[in-house]
Design an enzyme around this catalytic site. Structure first.
Site, PDB file in Angstrom:
ATOM      1  N   ASP A 208       0.970  -1.381   0.014  1.00 24.42           N
ATOM      2  CA  ASP A 208       0.448  -0.060   0.015  1.00 24.42           C
ATOM      3  C   ASP A 208       1.013   1.186  -0.012  1.00 24.42           C
ATOM      4  O   ASP A 208       2.138   1.292   0.000  1.00 24.42           O
ATOM      5  CB  ASP A 208      -1.056  -0.089   1.195  1.00 24.42           C
ATOM      6  CG  ASP A 208      -0.048   0.070   2.352  1.00 24.42           C
ATOM      7  OD1 ASP A 208       0.807  -0.530   2.662  1.00 24.42           O
ATOM      8  OD2 ASP A 208      -0.702   0.567   3.613  1.00 24.42           O
ATOM      9  N   HIS A 521       1.574  -8.856  -3.867  1.00 21.13           N
ATOM     10  CA  HIS A 521       0.748  -7.926  -3.606  1.00 21.13           C
ATOM     11  C   HIS A 521       1.374  -6.540  -3.330  1.00 21.13           C
ATOM     12  O   HIS A 521       1.682  -6.208  -2.129  1.00 21.13           O
ATOM     13  CB  HIS A 521      -0.281  -8.334  -2.486  1.00 21.13           C
ATOM     14  CG  HIS A 521      -1.340  -7.549  -2.247  1.00 21.13           C
ATOM     15  ND1 HIS A 521      -2.418  -7.326  -2.572  1.00 21.13           N
ATOM     16  CD2 HIS A 521      -1.272  -6.269  -1.100  1.00 21.13           C
ATOM     17  CE1 HIS A 521      -3.145  -6.400  -2.178  1.00 21.13           C
ATOM     18  NE2 HIS A 521      -2.460  -5.881  -1.319  1.00 21.13           N
ATOM     19  N   ASP A 567       1.000 -17.391  -5.154  1.00 20.76           N
ATOM     20  CA  ASP A 567       1.767 -16.257  -5.940  1.00 20.76           C
ATOM     21  C   ASP A 567       0.548 -15.597  -6.993  1.00 20.76           C
ATOM     22  O   ASP A 567       0.760 -15.671  -8.091  1.00 20.76           O
ATOM     23  CB  ASP A 567       2.830 -16.875  -6.881  1.00 20.76           C
ATOM     24  CG  ASP A 567       3.737 -16.009  -7.437  1.00 20.76           C
ATOM     25  OD1 ASP A 567       3.462 -14.744  -7.064  1.00 20.76           O
ATOM     26  OD2 ASP A 567       4.551 -16.027  -8.227  1.00 20.76           O
ATOM     27  N   GLU A 576       2.311 -10.371  -0.069  1.00 22.32           N
ATOM     28  CA  GLU A 576       2.304  -8.803  -0.007  1.00 22.32           C
ATOM     29  C   GLU A 576       4.033  -8.660   0.158  1.00 22.32           C
ATOM     30  O   GLU A 576       4.626  -9.512   0.682  1.00 22.32           O
ATOM     31  CB  GLU A 576       1.806  -8.284   1.193  1.00 22.32           C
ATOM     32  CG  GLU A 576       1.743  -6.690   1.137  1.00 22.32           C
ATOM     33  CD  GLU A 576       0.779  -5.893   2.044  1.00 22.32           C
ATOM     34  OE1 GLU A 576       0.193  -6.576   2.680  1.00 22.32           O
ATOM     35  OE2 GLU A 576       0.846  -4.684   1.996  1.00 22.32           O
TER      36      GLU A 576
END
Ligand code: CA
Ligand code: CA
Length: 598
Positions: A208, A521, A567, A576
């Site tokens: 993020d 991710h 994956d 992530e």
């Protein structure tokens, strides 16, 4: 946001049959549209991976311990061959088979440590496909160490990534953060809600685009510790970042990018430190410059102040040698550390409480004795003021494998490294004992392991690959204390594990290894339109919680702990990336390169 809940918490949650807590604390899981180029993992690939020879796909230093893990087939011997040929360079006996409860596999060990001649090799066992190709080379980890540092550059906030440094991963500036707002949870008389503050630079935390002080703390520390412990490895390293070629080692330039942000997270009016700088909600799967939501400084907390104090105390002593290039910086950092320490002692129990309108990562932690001890230890080492040593309550402070929420081990790492520069108040016997006791426990697991690693079934928590690497970091400390070779070999085994000698047959570092993580991710890797992921990032790794499975259209290949890895971009629970997972990769790859005999 990434989380590494303690194993006992995972077990407690599992016992309750309740996974909602972890969903709430983990990354969003709200934004992914599973890509058409998904990995194709399925049940049959899981079975297939059990029939492969597992090996560190990057390879070994000439003097490294060298081990491969072989499925339990009838063969009793193995060969090492020159890659792609039938030329045998070594043959040996496989160990007896043993069952690893974490992966449900019966496996044998192939030890070829005696092979030291540089080259490209494969392990061959009758009845099995040859292993992935790997190298034996004196510089085998140089590119890995550089790439794992450069991953932080790729995650920089507030800077355009230019092609001369980022290559095809160049991108526009995102998140300048020069005008962020004080959230009501962080309001004070001097800075009421809505006050505009500038808080630029820093690294995006994970997949993020938010920035969290607690997780920045351990991550930045681990980079600084790598430099403190192995300066010669970094002094002439060129990572190809904008600061390459200046007077500072690139690893310190990279750490400084985040330290400069961290300094802006301290309220100059009282010394308190804001817990995080985030949006109210996670961004969608877009590039950084396309994510333009309002950003906020949220709540001051005791954990943020203490992690900040610890890291600034470390940074103050590291940057003291660069007074000419960075005049005043070292003193400024120490002053900031002391102010945060004082604030934390006046506010010793302010735990993060997520405001109702904020939905990003929490990094909540109710146990703060370890943060107090770590900050005290670093302030003691930097200032040599005995009162800080007393404040860390050493007799009551045990050692453990570090994680973002449990940082007491970092205090022992720093005390052990600086043991010859401490004042008389420091208990040298206790320091050595704490380091050795933990490492000996890890060594016992390594001796007993069918996979010849220290990872055990209960270590497969969220971010399990960082558990493996932080275990290695703690083994390295014992090796540095007394030179017992087993500590180094056990640390090497943990690096082998993340580079492919594991039950998924995957190298978890993007860009390294023939079969490596392809779909992390990680928003930029997913949104940039480039097929391969940005290199140098380590994925979180297998853990059986599978908190993301409801949002993944592709099934996990297995529910078994050490095989529970998907994956796919959707898998924030196993795939992530995060700064606190990459930092120990930097540390361990550098440590192995620096410490292994030449
Ligand atoms: Ca530099
Ligand atoms: Ca804690």
């Amino acid at each position: 946001m990434s989380i590494t809940p303690p194993a006992n918490l995972i077990r407690m949650i599992a016992a309750l049959g309740f996974s909602g807590f972890l969903v709430a604390c983990g990354n969003d899981g709200q934004s992914s549209t599973p890509s058409a180029s998904a990995s194709g993992s399925n049940a049959s690939s899981s079975n297939a991976s059990s029939l492969l020879v597992k090996v560190n796909q990057l390879g070994f230093l000439p003097e490294s311990a060298k081990v491969a893990i072989v499925p339990d087939v009838a063969a009793t011997r193995f060969k090492l061959i020159n890659a792609g040929t039938a030329t045998e360079v070594f043959s040996g006996t496989l160990s007896a088979a043993a069952m690893w409860d974490a992966s449900g596999e019966s496996v044998k060990v192939a030890d070829f440590s005696s092979v030291k001649i540089p080259g490209d090799y494969q392990v061959r066992v009758e009845g099995l496909t040859d292993s992935q190709v790997f190298s034996i080379a004196p510089d085998v980890y140089s590119a890995l160490t550089a790439a794992s540092i450069k991953a932080f550059y790729f995650n920089r906030s507030g800077i355009e990534l230019l092609p001369e440094f980022a290559g095809k991963f160049a991108r526009p500036l995102g998140h300048p953060d020069t005008q962020v707002l004080i959230h009501p949870s962080a309001a004070s008389d001097a800075r009421p809600a809505g006050t505009v503050v500038s808080s630029p630079k820093g690294w995006y935390d994970a997949g993020d685009y938010n920035k969290y002080i607690v997780n920045s703390g351990i991550s930045t520390y681990t980079l600084l510790a790598a430099y403190e412990h192995f300066p010669s490895l970094f002094n002439n390293q060129n990572v190809i970042i904008p600061e390459s070629g200046n007077a500072l080692p690139d690893v310190l330039d990279e750490a400084l990018w985040n330290l400069e942000w961290m300094l802006t997270m301290q309220d100059p009016n009282d010394g308190g430190v804001y817990h995080k700088l985030t949006n109210k909600n996670f961004d969608g799967t877009v590039m950084p410059h396309q994510a333009t939501s309002e950003r906020y400084l949220v709540q001051k907390t005791t954990a943020a102040a203490l992690d900040f104090a610890a890291v600034m105390a470390v940074a103050s002593r590291v940057f003291a040698q660069y007074e000419t290039q960075l005049p005043g910086l070292s003193a400024k950092m120490l002053k900031a550390a002391e102010a945060a320490w004082e604030w934390a002692n006046i506010h010793p129990a302010i735990v993060y409480e997520q405001p109702a309108d904020v939905h990003t990562g929490e990094y909540g932690d109710k146990t703060l004795s370890d943060e107090f001890a770590w900050a005290a230890a670093e302030l003691y080492i930097t200032t040599r003021v005995d009162g800080y040593y007393t404040a860390l309550k050493p007799v009551d402070l045990f050692n453990s494998v570090p994680s973002w929420g449990n940082v007491q081990g970092l205090a022992w790492v720093s005390l052990a490294h600086h043991r010859n520069q401490l004042t008389a108040v420091a208990d040298q016997t206790l320091i050595a004992s704490r380091i050795k006791t933990l490492a000996d426990n890890l060594l016992s697991a390594w001796y007993a392991s069918p996979y010849k690693i220290s990872m055990e079934k209960n270590n497969f928590v969220w971010g399990s690959n960082s558990v493996a690497l932080n275990q290695a970091m703690m083994l390295v400390q014992a090796y540095r204390l007394d030179g017992k070779r087993d500590y180094l070999d056990a640390a090497q085994a943990q690096l082998d594990y993340v580079l492919g000698r594991n039950a998924t047959d995957t190298s978890f570092v993007t860009g390294f290894g023939k079969k490596s993580t392809l779909h992390p991710h990680h928003r930029p890797s997913e949104a940039d339109g480039i097929a391969e992921p940005i290199p140098g990032f380590i994925a979180g790794g297998p853990q059986p919680g599978q908190q993301d499975k409801a949002g993944c259209q592709t099934a996990y290949p297995s529910t078994i702990a050490a095989k529970s890895y998907l994956d796919h971009y959707c898998s924030y629970a196993s795939n992530e990336i995060a700064i606190n997972w990459n930092a120990p990769l930097v540390y361990v790859s550098a440590a192995i390169a620096a410490l292994t005999p030449k």
